[in-house]
Design a protein around this motif. Structure first.
Motif: not given
Length: 257
Positions: A20-27, A33-34, A96-98
Protein backbone atom coordinates in the motif's frame (compact mmCIF):
# COMPACT_ATOMS: atom_id res chain seq x y z
CA UNK A 1 4.36 -9.69 11.82
CA UNK A 2 3.16 -11.65 8.81
CA UNK A 3 0.78 -10.02 6.38
CA UNK A 4 -2.88 -10.74 7.07
CA UNK A 5 -3.71 -10.62 3.37
CA UNK A 6 -2.82 -12.89 0.50
CA UNK A 7 -1.19 -10.69 -2.20
CA UNK A 8 -3.47 -12.37 -4.71
CA UNK A 9 -6.48 -10.84 -2.92
CA UNK A 10 -5.22 -7.27 -3.36
CA UNK A 11 -5.74 -4.99 -6.31
CA UNK A 12 -3.10 -5.98 -8.87
CA UNK A 13 -1.63 -2.47 -9.05
CA UNK A 14 -1.07 -2.43 -5.26
CA UNK A 15 0.26 -5.98 -5.00
CA UNK A 16 2.49 -5.39 -8.02
CA UNK A 17 4.05 -2.33 -6.41
CA UNK A 18 4.89 -4.22 -3.24
CA UNK A 19 2.20 -2.91 -0.94
CA UNK A 20 0.00 0.00 0.00
CA UNK A 21 2.72 2.52 0.90
CA UNK A 22 4.54 2.07 -2.39
CA UNK A 23 1.28 2.27 -4.33
CA UNK A 24 0.30 5.52 -2.59
CA UNK A 25 3.71 7.08 -3.31
CA UNK A 26 3.58 5.99 -6.96
CA UNK A 27 0.04 7.30 -7.47
CA UNK A 28 1.04 10.64 -5.93
CA UNK A 29 4.13 10.94 -8.12
CA UNK A 30 2.04 10.22 -11.21
CA UNK A 31 -0.18 13.10 -10.10
CA UNK A 32 2.80 15.43 -9.81
CA UNK A 33 3.24 15.61 -6.03
CA UNK A 34 5.08 13.78 -3.26
CA UNK A 35 3.63 12.04 -0.22
CA UNK A 36 5.72 11.05 2.83
CA UNK A 37 4.36 7.51 3.15
CA UNK A 38 5.78 4.77 5.36
CA UNK A 39 4.66 1.12 5.47
CA UNK A 40 2.83 -0.13 8.54
CA UNK A 41 4.99 -2.15 10.90
CA UNK A 42 2.02 -4.43 11.59
CA UNK A 43 1.18 -5.29 7.97
CA UNK A 44 3.43 -3.54 5.41
CA UNK A 45 1.50 -5.02 2.52
CA UNK A 46 -1.81 -3.41 3.41
CA UNK A 47 -1.04 -0.68 5.94
CA UNK A 48 0.59 2.73 5.59
CA UNK A 49 0.97 6.08 7.34
CA UNK A 50 1.05 9.50 5.65
CA UNK A 51 2.81 12.28 7.54
CA UNK A 52 1.46 15.82 7.88
CA UNK A 53 3.17 19.18 7.57
CA UNK A 54 1.17 20.38 10.60
CA UNK A 55 2.86 19.53 13.91
CA UNK A 56 -0.47 19.08 15.71
CA UNK A 57 -1.60 16.36 13.27
CA UNK A 58 -0.50 12.77 13.67
CA UNK A 59 0.24 10.65 10.61
CA UNK A 60 -2.84 9.57 8.67
CA UNK A 61 -3.30 5.83 9.22
CA UNK A 62 -4.42 3.85 6.16
CA UNK A 63 -5.34 0.15 6.25
CA UNK A 64 -6.88 -2.15 3.67
CA UNK A 65 -10.25 -3.69 4.48
CA UNK A 66 -10.68 -7.45 4.69
CA UNK A 67 -11.40 -7.57 0.98
CA UNK A 68 -8.17 -5.72 0.19
CA UNK A 69 -10.07 -3.48 -2.24
CA UNK A 70 -11.19 -0.77 0.19
CA UNK A 71 -9.19 1.30 2.66
CA UNK A 72 -9.93 2.66 6.13
CA UNK A 73 -8.38 5.97 7.15
CA UNK A 74 -7.97 7.59 10.55
CA UNK A 75 -6.44 11.00 11.09
CA UNK A 76 -5.85 12.06 14.71
CA UNK A 77 -4.32 14.95 16.61
CA UNK A 78 -0.94 14.57 18.31
CA UNK A 79 -1.97 15.91 21.72
CA UNK A 80 -4.66 13.31 22.43
CA UNK A 81 -4.61 10.76 19.63
CA UNK A 82 -8.32 11.28 19.05
CA UNK A 83 -9.65 11.04 15.47
CA UNK A 84 -10.50 14.19 13.55
CA UNK A 85 -11.29 12.38 10.29
CA UNK A 86 -12.26 8.80 9.52
CA UNK A 87 -13.71 6.94 6.56
CA UNK A 88 -13.74 4.04 4.16
CA UNK A 89 -12.41 4.77 0.65
CA UNK A 90 -13.76 2.63 -2.16
CA UNK A 91 -11.77 4.41 -4.88
CA UNK A 92 -7.97 4.57 -4.75
CA UNK A 93 -7.94 8.01 -6.36
CA UNK A 94 -10.09 9.44 -3.55
CA UNK A 95 -7.84 7.80 -0.98
CA UNK A 96 -4.83 9.56 -2.50
CA UNK A 97 -6.68 12.89 -2.54
CA UNK A 98 -7.56 12.55 1.14
CA UNK A 99 -3.96 11.64 2.00
CA UNK A 100 -2.63 14.62 0.07
CA UNK A 101 -5.04 17.06 1.75
CA UNK A 102 -4.15 15.71 5.22
CA UNK A 103 -0.42 15.98 4.47
CA UNK A 104 -0.59 19.48 3.02
CA UNK A 105 -2.54 20.87 5.97
CA UNK A 106 -5.91 21.46 4.32
CA UNK A 107 -8.71 22.31 6.72
CA UNK A 108 -10.87 19.43 7.88
CA UNK A 109 -13.81 20.66 5.80
CA UNK A 110 -11.54 20.97 2.74
CA UNK A 111 -10.35 17.39 3.24
CA UNK A 112 -14.00 16.34 3.20
CA UNK A 113 -14.57 18.32 -0.01
CA UNK A 114 -11.49 16.82 -1.65
CA UNK A 115 -12.57 13.28 -0.75
CA UNK A 116 -16.31 12.96 0.01
CA UNK A 117 -15.89 9.54 1.66
CA UNK A 118 -14.18 11.25 4.60
CA UNK A 119 -16.29 11.52 7.74
CA UNK A 120 -15.61 14.37 10.15
CA UNK A 121 -15.87 13.42 13.83
CA UNK A 122 -16.85 17.02 14.68
CA UNK A 123 -13.79 17.46 16.87
CA UNK A 124 -11.89 20.57 15.87
CA UNK A 125 -8.16 21.13 15.84
CA UNK A 126 -6.48 22.85 18.79
CA UNK A 127 -2.93 23.62 17.59
CA UNK A 128 -1.79 25.14 20.90
CA UNK A 129 -3.30 22.38 23.06
CA UNK A 130 -5.48 24.76 25.10
CA UNK A 131 -7.22 22.49 27.67
CA UNK A 132 -10.55 24.35 27.62
CA UNK A 133 -10.71 24.14 23.83
CA UNK A 134 -9.74 20.46 23.89
CA UNK A 135 -12.63 19.82 26.29
CA UNK A 136 -14.99 21.72 23.99
CA UNK A 137 -13.69 19.77 21.01
CA UNK A 138 -14.25 16.46 22.81
CA UNK A 139 -17.80 17.45 23.75
CA UNK A 140 -18.48 18.10 20.08
CA UNK A 141 -17.03 14.72 19.17
CA UNK A 142 -19.12 12.89 21.76
CA UNK A 143 -22.31 14.68 20.74
CA UNK A 144 -21.64 13.86 17.10
CA UNK A 145 -20.99 10.22 17.95
CA UNK A 146 -24.13 10.01 20.10
CA UNK A 147 -26.31 10.86 17.11
CA UNK A 148 -25.44 7.51 15.54
CA UNK A 149 -25.28 5.29 18.62
CA UNK A 150 -27.87 2.52 18.96
CA UNK A 151 -27.60 2.39 22.78
CA UNK A 152 -31.03 3.58 23.96
CA UNK A 153 -31.01 6.87 25.83
CA UNK A 154 -27.29 7.57 25.35
CA UNK A 155 -27.83 10.61 23.13
CA UNK A 156 -30.28 12.13 25.63
CA UNK A 157 -27.76 11.55 28.41
CA UNK A 158 -24.96 13.32 26.53
CA UNK A 159 -27.19 16.24 25.55
CA UNK A 160 -28.55 16.71 29.07
CA UNK A 161 -25.03 16.65 30.54
CA UNK A 162 -23.77 19.13 27.95
CA UNK A 163 -26.58 21.53 28.85
CA UNK A 164 -25.29 21.84 32.44
CA UNK A 165 -22.41 24.36 32.74
CA UNK A 166 -20.77 22.50 35.65
CA UNK A 167 -20.43 19.33 33.54
CA UNK A 168 -19.74 21.10 30.26
CA UNK A 169 -16.70 22.72 31.90
CA UNK A 170 -15.18 19.27 32.52
CA UNK A 171 -13.45 17.03 30.00
CA UNK A 172 -15.89 14.27 28.93
CA UNK A 173 -15.02 10.76 27.83
CA UNK A 174 -16.89 7.55 27.10
CA UNK A 175 -16.13 4.22 28.66
CA UNK A 176 -18.25 1.23 27.62
CA UNK A 177 -21.08 3.59 26.66
CA UNK A 178 -20.99 5.32 30.00
CA UNK A 179 -20.41 9.06 30.21
CA UNK A 180 -17.52 10.02 32.49
CA UNK A 181 -15.66 13.20 33.37
CA UNK A 182 -12.10 14.33 34.02
CA UNK A 183 -10.41 17.47 35.29
CA UNK A 184 -7.53 16.93 32.84
CA UNK A 185 -7.42 16.25 29.12
CA UNK A 186 -6.03 13.15 27.45
CA UNK A 187 -3.69 11.37 27.54
CA UNK A 188 -3.54 11.56 31.36
CA UNK A 189 -7.14 11.66 32.56
CA UNK A 190 -7.95 12.55 36.17
CA UNK A 191 -11.38 11.04 36.70
CA UNK A 192 -13.79 13.05 38.82
CA UNK A 193 -17.44 12.89 39.75
CA UNK A 194 -19.95 10.11 39.08
CA UNK A 195 -20.37 7.92 36.00
CA UNK A 196 -23.64 8.01 34.06
CA UNK A 197 -24.97 5.18 31.95
CA UNK A 198 -28.09 4.70 29.84
CA UNK A 199 -29.48 1.16 29.78
CA UNK A 200 -32.74 2.07 28.07
CA UNK A 201 -34.78 5.14 27.24
CA UNK A 202 -36.30 5.00 30.74
CA UNK A 203 -33.47 3.55 32.83
CA UNK A 204 -30.34 5.48 33.74
CA UNK A 205 -27.82 4.75 36.48
CA UNK A 206 -25.44 7.05 38.32
CA UNK A 207 -22.49 5.34 40.02
CA UNK A 208 -19.53 6.47 42.07
CA UNK A 209 -16.78 4.88 39.97
CA UNK A 210 -15.85 3.77 36.45
CA UNK A 211 -16.62 0.09 36.97
CA UNK A 212 -20.18 0.71 38.11
CA UNK A 213 -19.64 0.35 41.85
CA UNK A 214 -21.52 2.39 44.42
CA UNK A 215 -24.88 3.05 42.77
CA UNK A 216 -26.02 6.56 43.65
CA UNK A 217 -29.32 6.48 41.77
CA UNK A 218 -31.40 4.73 39.15
CA UNK A 219 -33.59 7.23 37.33
CA UNK A 220 -36.30 7.21 34.67
CA UNK A 221 -34.92 10.14 32.68
CA UNK A 222 -31.53 11.42 31.55
CA UNK A 223 -32.25 14.80 33.12
CA UNK A 224 -32.77 13.23 36.55
CA UNK A 225 -29.54 11.24 36.22
CA UNK A 226 -27.58 14.35 35.30
CA UNK A 227 -29.06 16.24 38.26
CA UNK A 228 -27.86 13.50 40.61
CA UNK A 229 -24.38 13.63 39.07
CA UNK A 230 -24.16 17.38 39.53
CA UNK A 231 -25.12 17.08 43.20
CA UNK A 232 -22.24 14.64 43.74
CA UNK A 233 -19.54 16.66 41.99
CA UNK A 234 -16.58 17.61 44.22
CA UNK A 235 -16.37 21.29 45.08
CA UNK A 236 -13.63 23.62 43.84
CA UNK A 237 -12.76 21.70 40.68
CA UNK A 238 -11.50 24.74 38.76
CA UNK A 239 -10.82 24.86 35.02
CA UNK A 240 -9.74 21.83 33.00
CA UNK A 241 -5.96 21.32 32.98
CA UNK A 242 -3.66 19.74 30.41
CA UNK A 243 -3.20 15.99 30.72
CA UNK A 244 0.04 16.00 28.74
CA UNK A 245 2.24 16.40 31.82
CA UNK A 246 3.97 13.04 31.87
CA UNK A 247 2.48 12.13 35.25
CA UNK A 248 1.50 8.50 35.94
CA UNK A 249 -1.97 7.91 34.47
CA UNK A 250 -4.95 8.52 36.77
CA UNK A 251 -7.58 7.32 34.37
CA UNK A 252 -8.44 4.76 31.70
CA UNK A 253 -6.65 4.48 28.34
CA UNK A 254 -6.89 7.50 26.08
CA UNK A 255 -8.96 5.82 23.36
CA UNK A 256 -12.73 5.28 23.59
CA UNK A 257 -13.81 2.06 25.29
Amino acid sequence: MASQHDPAELRPDIAGRGGLAAALRAEAEEGGFLLPVTPSSGDPLTGAAVGSRLPHRDALQVNASESGWEWWIRGADTSQGMPLVEGLAREFGQLVRAARAWHEGASLSDIRRAAPFVRLTDRFEVPDGDPALLAESEWRGLRNEARTVVVPGYRALVEEAYAVPALRALYPFRMRWALCFSTTTRPDLTVTGPRLRAYDTDEFTVTEDLVGGGVLAVTATAREAVAVAVRHLPSGLGPVRSGASGRPPHGPPSGPQ
